[in-house]
Design a protein around this motif. Structure first.
Motif, PDB file in Angstrom:
ATOM      1  N   GLY A 273       0.470  -1.193   0.092  1.00  0.00           N
ATOM      2  CA  GLY A 273      -0.046   0.020   0.151  1.00  0.00           C
ATOM      3  C   GLY A 273       0.865   1.178  -0.215  1.00  0.00           C
ATOM      4  O   GLY A 273       0.745   2.173  -0.838  1.00  0.00           O
ATOM      5  N   THR A 274       1.326   1.815   1.065  1.00  0.00           N
ATOM      6  CA  THR A 274       2.349   2.569   1.399  1.00  0.00           C
ATOM      7  C   THR A 274       3.628   1.867   1.847  1.00  0.00           C
ATOM      8  O   THR A 274       3.809   0.929   2.490  1.00  0.00           O
ATOM      9  N   GLY A 275       4.713   2.398   1.896  1.00  0.00           N
ATOM     10  CA  GLY A 275       5.858   2.620   2.940  1.00  0.00           C
ATOM     11  C   GLY A 275       7.057   1.244   1.914  1.00  0.00           C
ATOM     12  O   GLY A 275       8.422   1.689   2.686  1.00  0.00           O
ATOM     13  N   GLY A 276       7.348   1.693   1.146  1.00  0.00           N
ATOM     14  CA  GLY A 276       8.158   0.225   0.501  1.00  0.00           C
ATOM     15  C   GLY A 276       9.422   1.270   0.126  1.00  0.00           C
ATOM     16  O   GLY A 276      10.926   0.812   0.135  1.00  0.00           O
ATOM     17  N   TYR A 277       9.651   2.665  -0.270  1.00  0.00           N
ATOM     18  CA  TYR A 277      11.015   3.979  -0.216  1.00  0.00           C
ATOM     19  C   TYR A 277      11.205   3.823   1.387  1.00  0.00           C
ATOM     20  O   TYR A 277      11.503   5.186   1.445  1.00  0.00           O
ATOM     21  N   ALA A 278      11.681   1.939   1.636  1.00  0.00           N
ATOM     22  CA  ALA A 278      12.551   2.449   2.777  1.00  0.00           C
ATOM     23  C   ALA A 278      12.920   1.818   3.065  1.00  0.00           C
ATOM     24  O   ALA A 278      13.530   0.595   2.662  1.00  0.00           O
ATOM     25  N   GLU A 279      14.105   1.818   4.238  1.00  0.00           N
ATOM     26  CA  GLU A 279      14.808   0.539   4.268  1.00  0.00           C
ATOM     27  C   GLU A 279      14.883  -0.634   4.949  1.00  0.00           C
ATOM     28  O   GLU A 279      14.674  -1.476   5.269  1.00  0.00           O
ATOM     29  N   LYS A 280      13.526  -0.634   5.574  1.00  0.00           N
ATOM     30  CA  LYS A 280      12.260  -1.436   6.215  1.00  0.00           C
ATOM     31  C   LYS A 280      10.780  -0.838   6.485  1.00  0.00           C
ATOM     32  O   LYS A 280      10.611   0.176   5.789  1.00  0.00           O
ATOM     33  N   ALA A 281       9.755  -2.322   5.664  1.00  0.00           N
ATOM     34  CA  ALA A 281       8.069  -1.549   5.553  1.00  0.00           C
ATOM     35  C   ALA A 281       7.961  -2.656   5.872  1.00  0.00           C
ATOM     36  O   ALA A 281       8.709  -4.148   6.663  1.00  0.00           O
ATOM     37  N   VAL A 282       6.471  -2.208   6.944  1.00  0.00           N
ATOM     38  CA  VAL A 282       5.649  -3.315   6.710  1.00  0.00           C
ATOM     39  C   VAL A 282       5.196  -3.871   6.267  1.00  0.00           C
ATOM     40  O   VAL A 282       3.949  -2.861   5.580  1.00  0.00           O
ATOM     41  N   ALA A 283       4.647  -5.342   5.980  1.00  0.00           N
ATOM     42  CA  ALA A 283       3.248  -5.325   4.870  1.00  0.00           C
ATOM     43  C   ALA A 283       2.070  -6.549   5.665  1.00  0.00           C
ATOM     44  O   ALA A 283       2.660  -7.376   6.789  1.00  0.00           O
ATOM     45  N   PRO A 284       1.130  -6.912   4.997  1.00  0.00           N
ATOM     46  CA  PRO A 284       0.288  -7.951   6.403  1.00  0.00           C
ATOM     47  C   PRO A 284       0.686  -9.284   5.434  1.00  0.00           C
ATOM     48  O   PRO A 284       0.925  -9.449   4.223  1.00  0.00           O
ATOM     49  N   GLU A 285       0.472  -9.723   6.792  1.00  0.00           N
ATOM     50  CA  GLU A 285       1.020 -11.313   6.518  1.00  0.00           C
ATOM     51  C   GLU A 285       0.744 -11.597   4.924  1.00  0.00           C
ATOM     52  O   GLU A 285       1.108 -12.930   3.576  1.00  0.00           O
ATOM     53  N   GLU A 286      -0.638 -11.728   4.578  1.00  0.00           N
ATOM     54  CA  GLU A 286      -1.064 -12.223   3.822  1.00  0.00           C
ATOM     55  C   GLU A 286      -1.105 -11.860   2.258  1.00  0.00           C
ATOM     56  O   GLU A 286      -1.248 -12.556   1.006  1.00  0.00           O
ATOM     57  N   MET A 287      -0.488 -10.415   2.269  1.00  0.00           N
ATOM     58  CA  MET A 287       0.410 -10.060   1.095  1.00  0.00           C
ATOM     59  C   MET A 287       1.784  -9.741   1.291  1.00  0.00           C
ATOM     60  O   MET A 287       2.354  -9.164   0.320  1.00  0.00           O
ATOM     61  N   ALA A 288       2.451 -10.879   2.071  1.00  0.00           N
ATOM     62  CA  ALA A 288       3.299 -11.199   1.505  1.00  0.00           C
ATOM     63  C   ALA A 288       3.676 -12.935   0.998  1.00  0.00           C
ATOM     64  O   ALA A 288       3.103 -14.314   1.434  1.00  0.00           O
ATOM     65  N   TRP A 289       4.698 -12.990   0.004  1.00  0.00           N
ATOM     66  CA  TRP A 289       4.634 -14.070  -1.192  1.00  0.00           C
ATOM     67  C   TRP A 289       5.973 -14.727  -0.757  1.00  0.00           C
ATOM     68  O   TRP A 289       7.465 -13.886  -0.840  1.00  0.00           O
ATOM     69  N   ASP A 290       6.083 -15.660  -0.426  1.00  0.00           N
ATOM     70  CA  ASP A 290       7.605 -16.275   0.006  1.00  0.00           C
ATOM     71  C   ASP A 290       8.494 -16.346  -2.029  1.00  0.00           C
ATOM     72  O   ASP A 290       7.127 -17.188  -2.922  1.00  0.00           O
ATOM     73  N   VAL A 291       9.141 -16.026  -2.290  1.00  0.00           N
ATOM     74  CA  VAL A 291       9.892 -15.808  -4.059  1.00  0.00           C
ATOM     75  C   VAL A 291      11.621 -16.767  -3.586  1.00  0.00           C
ATOM     76  O   VAL A 291      12.054 -17.874  -2.810  1.00  0.00           O
ATOM     77  N   PRO A 292      10.916 -18.062  -4.940  1.00  0.00           N
ATOM     78  CA  PRO A 292      11.928 -19.365  -5.251  1.00  0.00           C
ATOM     79  C   PRO A 292      12.893 -18.579  -5.119  1.00  0.00           C
ATOM     80  O   PRO A 292      13.689 -17.154  -5.666  1.00  0.00           O
ATOM     81  N   ASP A 293      14.788 -19.474  -5.046  1.00  0.00           N
ATOM     82  CA  ASP A 293      15.589 -19.046  -4.756  1.00  0.00           C
ATOM     83  C   ASP A 293      15.901 -19.317  -5.948  1.00  0.00           C
ATOM     84  O   ASP A 293      17.059 -17.855  -6.552  1.00  0.00           O
ATOM     85  N   ALA A 294      15.500 -19.079  -7.190  1.00  0.00           N
ATOM     86  CA  ALA A 294      15.558 -19.264  -8.342  1.00  0.00           C
ATOM     87  C   ALA A 294      15.189 -17.879  -9.057  1.00  0.00           C
ATOM     88  O   ALA A 294      15.863 -17.667 -10.587  1.00  0.00           O
TER      89      ALA A 294
END
Length: 318
Positions: free
Chosen positions: A80-101
């Motif tokens: 939503g907001t907050g990405g342009y920073a060294e740390k950010a907070v997201a709702p758990e349901e809107m964070a997805w694991d990224v494959p190593d590849a």
């Protein structure tokens, strides 16, 4: 922590680097040590408060980030907001694991632009094998992925539009069958000519104004135009419902936020398919440039002037 903050609405000049307290992740939210943040055209609307969802001040812009959580997961998230920073907070349901590849730029390219291209083709226009597809702004973040997905999913002819020779060459390299100058004064005629003299079946459009008007007039019977942005900041001519009957055409609107109102986890399905295609080398995110926090104004200026191609990212460590 270092972050970009807006204290008044406006153009790139309102983006300022400052020191802010670190955000805290409350219940149901996850803290992310940001390795890269995505820079989207929507961020330019957010900065001037002209986006679909209105903003309030003060504001740290940036709707997407990739990084690590305190427990070591590597995730890409919508914020939503907050990405342009060294740390950010997201709702758990809107964070997805990224494959190593999948690298950071690819992960960020998929979570908004890739998911948008997926939804436009799968849900908004229901692309059928053999249909012709026009992708406007084909060198942009959504456009570069939409060209590749349309081709991979059996489009009969992919027609890309872009504003420069280099951008048109990129679209052709990604699989477009033909590339049209976005500045063509008669876009309807140019699209029909690019389709071998036949009207087109599908148009993905985010420019607005006359481009939308002429693209609509180029549609074949039962053709569909999906509208997902207005980069020119010029609205199209209002369409009378009865006028759609002339060629049995359909206009769809798409805003990514609405995917979370669909039954089932459509976003996870989309990202799973996109990450798999990327990991196999069948879908690539075009890197459009990396900026440090102090270069964020330059990034927004480049987006607004349509000088960019592919996916732009922000490195908060710089």
């Amino acid at each position: 922590m270092r972050a970009v903050q807006i204290t008044e609405f406006g153009g790139p000049e309102v983006l300022n680097v400052t020191e802010l307290p670190e955000p805290e992740a409350g219940p149901g939210r996850v803290l992310i040590n940001v390795s890269r943040a995505g820079i989207n055209y929507a961020d330019t609307h957010q900065a001037e408060n002209s986006y679909l969802s209105k903003a309030s001040l003060p504001l740290v812009p940036g709707g997407e980030a990739v990084g690590t959580t305190p427990d070591g997961r590597r995730v890409v998230a919508l914020l939503g907001t907050g990405g342009y920073a060294e740390k950010a907070v997201a709702p758990e349901e809107m964070a997805w694991d990224v494959p190593d590849a999948v690298d950071d730029v690819t992960a960020l390219g998929m979570v908004v632009q890739g998911a948008s291209a997926w939804l436009l083709l799968r849900r908004s226009v229901h692309l059928a094998e053999g249909e012709s597809v026009v992708v406007h702004a084909a060198a942009g973040g959504v456009g570069t992925l939409a060209v590749q997905l349309a081709k991979a999913w059996g489009a009969g002819r992919v027609i890309a539009t872009a504003s420069s020779e280099d951008k048109r060459a990129l679209a052709l390299d990604l699989g477009a069958d033909v590339a049209v100058d976005a500045n063509e004064p008669d876009m309807k005629a140019a699209l029909i000519d690019a389709n071998g003299g036949k009207r087109v079946d599908v148009v993905l459009e985010m420019t607005g104004g006359e481009v939308t008007d002429q693209s609509l007039r180029a549609l074949a019977p039962f053709g569909r135009l999906a509208f997902y942005g207005m980069a020119s900041r010029k609205p199209p001519t209002p369409v009378q419902p009865a006028a759609l009957m002339a060629h049995s055409t359909t206009i769809a609107g798409m805003w990514l936020a609405h995917v979370f109102q669909l039954p089932g986890d459509v976003m996870r399905t989309a990202l799973g398919e996109l990450f798999a295609l990327a990991a196999d080398g069948r879908l690539r995110v075009v890197a459009g440039g990396e900026y440090g926090l102090t270069g964020v104004r330059e990034a927004h200026e480049a987006l607004r002037s349509r000088r960019t191609t592919g996916k732009l990212v922000l490195d908060p460590a710089r």
